[in-house]
Design a protein around this motif. Structure first.
Motif, PDB file in Angstrom:
ATOM      1  N   VAL A  92      -2.171  -6.949   7.841  1.00  0.00           N
ATOM      2  CA  VAL A  92      -2.097  -7.445   6.475  1.00  0.00           C
ATOM      3  C   VAL A  92      -1.125  -6.635   5.621  1.00  0.00           C
ATOM      4  O   VAL A  92      -0.765  -7.048   4.523  1.00  0.00           O
ATOM      5  CB  VAL A  92      -3.504  -7.454   5.831  1.00  0.00           C
ATOM      6  N   VAL A  93      -0.655  -5.491   6.102  1.00  0.00           N
ATOM      7  CA  VAL A  93       0.306  -4.677   5.369  1.00  0.00           C
ATOM      8  C   VAL A  93       1.642  -4.716   6.102  1.00  0.00           C
ATOM      9  O   VAL A  93       1.701  -5.058   7.288  1.00  0.00           O
ATOM     10  CB  VAL A  93      -0.178  -3.220   5.204  1.00  0.00           C
ATOM     11  N   PRO A  94       2.739  -4.381   5.439  1.00  0.00           N
ATOM     12  CA  PRO A  94       4.046  -4.389   6.115  1.00  0.00           C
ATOM     13  C   PRO A  94       4.084  -3.359   7.246  1.00  0.00           C
ATOM     14  O   PRO A  94       4.021  -2.157   7.001  1.00  0.00           O
ATOM     15  CB  PRO A  94       5.027  -4.020   4.993  1.00  0.00           C
ATOM     16  N   SER A  95       4.176  -3.819   8.476  1.00  0.00           N
ATOM     17  CA  SER A  95       4.193  -2.915   9.623  1.00  0.00           C
ATOM     18  C   SER A  95       4.440  -3.728  10.876  1.00  0.00           C
ATOM     19  O   SER A  95       4.437  -4.964  10.850  1.00  0.00           O
ATOM     20  CB  SER A  95       2.852  -2.177   9.771  1.00  0.00           C
ATOM     21  N   GLU A  96       4.647  -3.024  11.985  1.00  0.00           N
ATOM     22  CA  GLU A  96       4.713  -3.694  13.276  1.00  0.00           C
ATOM     23  C   GLU A  96       3.309  -4.161  13.638  1.00  0.00           C
ATOM     24  O   GLU A  96       2.340  -3.418  13.519  1.00  0.00           O
ATOM     25  CB  GLU A  96       5.233  -2.730  14.349  1.00  0.00           C
ATOM     26  N   ARG A  97       3.218  -5.400  14.080  1.00  0.00           N
ATOM     27  CA  ARG A  97       1.904  -5.985  14.320  1.00  0.00           C
ATOM     28  C   ARG A  97       1.500  -5.841  15.782  1.00  0.00           C
ATOM     29  O   ARG A  97       1.734  -6.717  16.610  1.00  0.00           O
ATOM     30  CB  ARG A  97       1.903  -7.457  13.886  1.00  0.00           C
ATOM     31  N   VAL A 155       0.839  -1.196   0.000  1.00  0.00           N
ATOM     32  CA  VAL A 155       0.000   0.000   0.000  1.00  0.00           C
ATOM     33  C   VAL A 155       0.873   1.245   0.000  1.00  0.00           C
ATOM     34  O   VAL A 155       2.061   1.189   0.314  1.00  0.00           O
ATOM     35  CB  VAL A 155      -0.929   0.043   1.234  1.00  0.00           C
ATOM     36  N   SER A 156       0.273   2.369  -0.328  1.00  0.00           N
ATOM     37  CA  SER A 156       0.957   3.654  -0.185  1.00  0.00           C
ATOM     38  C   SER A 156       1.099   3.954   1.298  1.00  0.00           C
ATOM     39  O   SER A 156       0.101   3.952   2.033  1.00  0.00           O
ATOM     40  CB  SER A 156       0.151   4.763  -0.864  1.00  0.00           C
ATOM     41  N   PRO A 157       2.322   4.223   1.778  1.00  0.00           N
ATOM     42  CA  PRO A 157       2.475   4.526   3.213  1.00  0.00           C
ATOM     43  C   PRO A 157       1.669   5.734   3.660  1.00  0.00           C
ATOM     44  O   PRO A 157       1.236   5.804   4.807  1.00  0.00           O
ATOM     45  CB  PRO A 157       3.982   4.783   3.342  1.00  0.00           C
TER      46      PRO A 157
END
Length: 556
Positions: free
Chosen positions: A410-415, A392-394
């Protein structure tokens, strides 16, 4: 109460962050005909508090702490929930990164921000405080897929913007991993239910037991103008262990879900958990509560390298759980594990030593990470998926498909729950702008108010108030909440420990320090202004300000 750390100002533009902040010496120029002569003058400024900057949910922490200090609890709760609809949840499960950057820690200890947040959340539940009704409907419909923290946060903020929101989730009840991944001893279900139902009270349609398999078809059939996908990461990663069929192997996500639903069978004997994250710590602690006589964790790296938060490991160890660092599982028998001792190379990566040990274990729980089931998005044109995470667009969280947004696990990030809630808020704002044909922008942030800018002499030493906990020896036999909340007096005391970094709190210091009576008090909550016809630029106000709410700028 002004919006502390927001993009609005009541003072002239502040010089950039590379400015010289050395307090100037008094000029002592006095008055000449036509007014004072000075080379610089003071201005009131608003800087960004570190706690606000460190909050993934984007809370205006300093503002609601000030309201608690002033005895205005409901106003504080409403200020807080402008950004985050889950204060009672976050006050329990957030790992409070705001506190790790709190300037107060440089004096004695960080403010118990999460403790005050929990207090406000619990107070709202006790008194039945409700959100203000949404505005007139916009006529736009938004589908949210997933009723976890990110999805419910987006639904909440979208509803407050006037949109018609439907949340669809395959689970029996809403909450996602807040309900099915976080044990009840950390998050009582009645607390979660109360804050979820408050969101439903805004008119959000919660459709549980509705699995979305074809996103495009659901969007068309429902006439939805935009979609936010927040499906979380509910699939456990697997690993092949030789002879694992010889023993009992469970995956941590299913184990915690079943335990939460009351469907997990009791455990017996010795239980090993493979992994070093927060899920591994929770799985081990739940195993103890479900009857395991002995529980241990096997992790291939060191304590400093574990993804779990340190407090999680400490809580587990207090409950008698042993952690075997620098170990990997090589094979499994009926009642034991063979593990290989690891050592770190010069880059800090573990590798095998050829030295093996045997650990007694009747059951193995795999907690090696989770991933998302992204099948519903694979047929959507423009959506890119890499390693089961949606790209996604950050800035906007929109995928490559117009009108399709995604956030949370579901997106690249800290969960974490807090990151997910922050994604939901950002997605709601960007979806609202997109529906109106605009592009949302967060705007520029103010310079950070670091501890070096403050005058700590103003603030005395005041020890942090601690939340009581159940005795470790007794709490492992039930799912009762381990950590209790602050009392009203303790919460007010903690709010009073806030240093109000970078923002005026009307201490009257500048008013008393000015030798020329150039500071004008405007009334409670309105702060002050300078009478530049009187001001000589002596900087007395600047030098005494405890929170650096005044700066000296070049004249003209």
């Amino acid at each position: 109460m002004r919006d502390r750390g927001s993009s609005r100002r009541r003072s002239p533009t502040v010089p950039g962050p590379d400015r010289d902040l050395t307090p100037p010496a008094p000029l002592g120029l006095g008055r000449l005909r036509g007014g004072p002569v000075r080379s610089q003058r003071p201005v009131y400024v608003d800087l960004l508090p570190p706690c606000n900057a460190g909050c993934p949910a984007g809370e205006n922490i300093q503002a609601w702490l000030a309201l608690v200090k002033a005895g205005r609890a409901e106003e504080a709760w409403r200020q807080l929930t402008d950004d985050n609809p889950f204060p009672a949840v976050h006050g329990r499960v957030c790992y409070h990164p705001c506190e790790s950057v709190c300037n107060r820690a440089e004096l004695d200890d960080a403010v118990s921000i999460h403790g005050v947040e929990r207090h406000l959340g619990d107070l709202a539940i006790e008194h039945g405080w409700a959100f203000a009704p949404p505005p007139e409907p916009t006529g736009r419909r938004v589908l949210v897929v997933g009723s976890g923290p990110s999805g419910l946060s987006a639904a909440y903020h979208l509803a407050r913007l006037g949109h018609d929101v439907t949340v669809r989730d395959s689970g029996e009840r809403p909450g996602g991993m807040m309900r099915y991944g976080i044990p009840a001893y950390r998050l009582p279900r009645d607390v979660l239910d109360a804050e979820v139902q408050r969101i439903a009270g805004l008119g959000v349609h919660l459709e549980q037991g509705h699995r979305v398999d074809d996103l495009e078809a659901e969007r068309r059939s429902g006439g939805f103008d935009a979609v936010f996908v927040a499906i979380g990461a509910h699939l456990s990663k697997r690993v092949d262990i030789p002879h694992q069929d010889a023993g009992r192997v469970l995956d941590a996500v299913s184990f915690l879900r079943n335990a939460s639903a009351g469907e997990q069978e009791p455990l017996h004997g010795r239980v090993a958990v493979y992994g070093g994250g927060n899920t591994a710590m929770d799985a081990a602690r739940v195993a103890r509560r479900l009857g395991a006589e002995d529980t241990l964790i096997v992790y291939r790296r060191t304590r400093d390298q574990m993804p779990a938060h340190e407090e999680e490991a400490v809580d587990a160890e207090e409950e008698g759980i042993r952690i075997n660092w620098l170990r990997t599982i090589s094979s499994m028998g009926e009642d034991d594990l063979t593990v290989e001792v690891q050592e770190l190379d010069e880059d800090g990566r573990p590798h095998g030593t050829g030295q093996f040990e045997s650990l007694a274990a009747d059951t193995l729980i795999l907690a090696l990470g989770q991933e998302s089931d992204t099948a519903l998005l694979r047929t959507v044109p423009g959506v890119e998926i890499v390693d089961e995470t949606v790209q996604v667009s950050p800035a906007t969280l929109m995928t490559g498909a117009p009108g399709v947004f995604a956030g949370g696990d579901v997106v690249p990030s800290e969960r974490t729950v807090t990151v997910g809630v922050g994604h939901g808020k950002r997605a709601a704002r960007t979806i609202d702008a997109w529906l109106r044909g605009e592009v949302w922008s967060a705007g520029d942030k103010h310079p950070l108010a670091g501890f070096d800018l403050l005058n700590p002499w103003y603030f005395g030493d005041h020890d942090r108030r601690r939340q009581p906990e159940l005795d470790p020896g007794s709490r492992v036999f039930a799912f009762d909440e381990v950590v209790a909340g602050l009392t009203p007096d303790e919460a007010a005391f903690e709010a009073g420990r806030c240093l109000s970094c970078g923002n005026c709190f009307e201490c009257d210091g500048c008013l008393g320090a000015c030798p020329e009576d150039a500071v004008v008090k405007l009334g409670e909550g309105l702060r002050y202004e300078f009478d530049y016809n009187r001001c000589t630029g002596c900087s007395a106000c600047f030098r005494q300000c405890p929170v650096h709410a005044i700066e000296m700028v070049p004249e003209g």
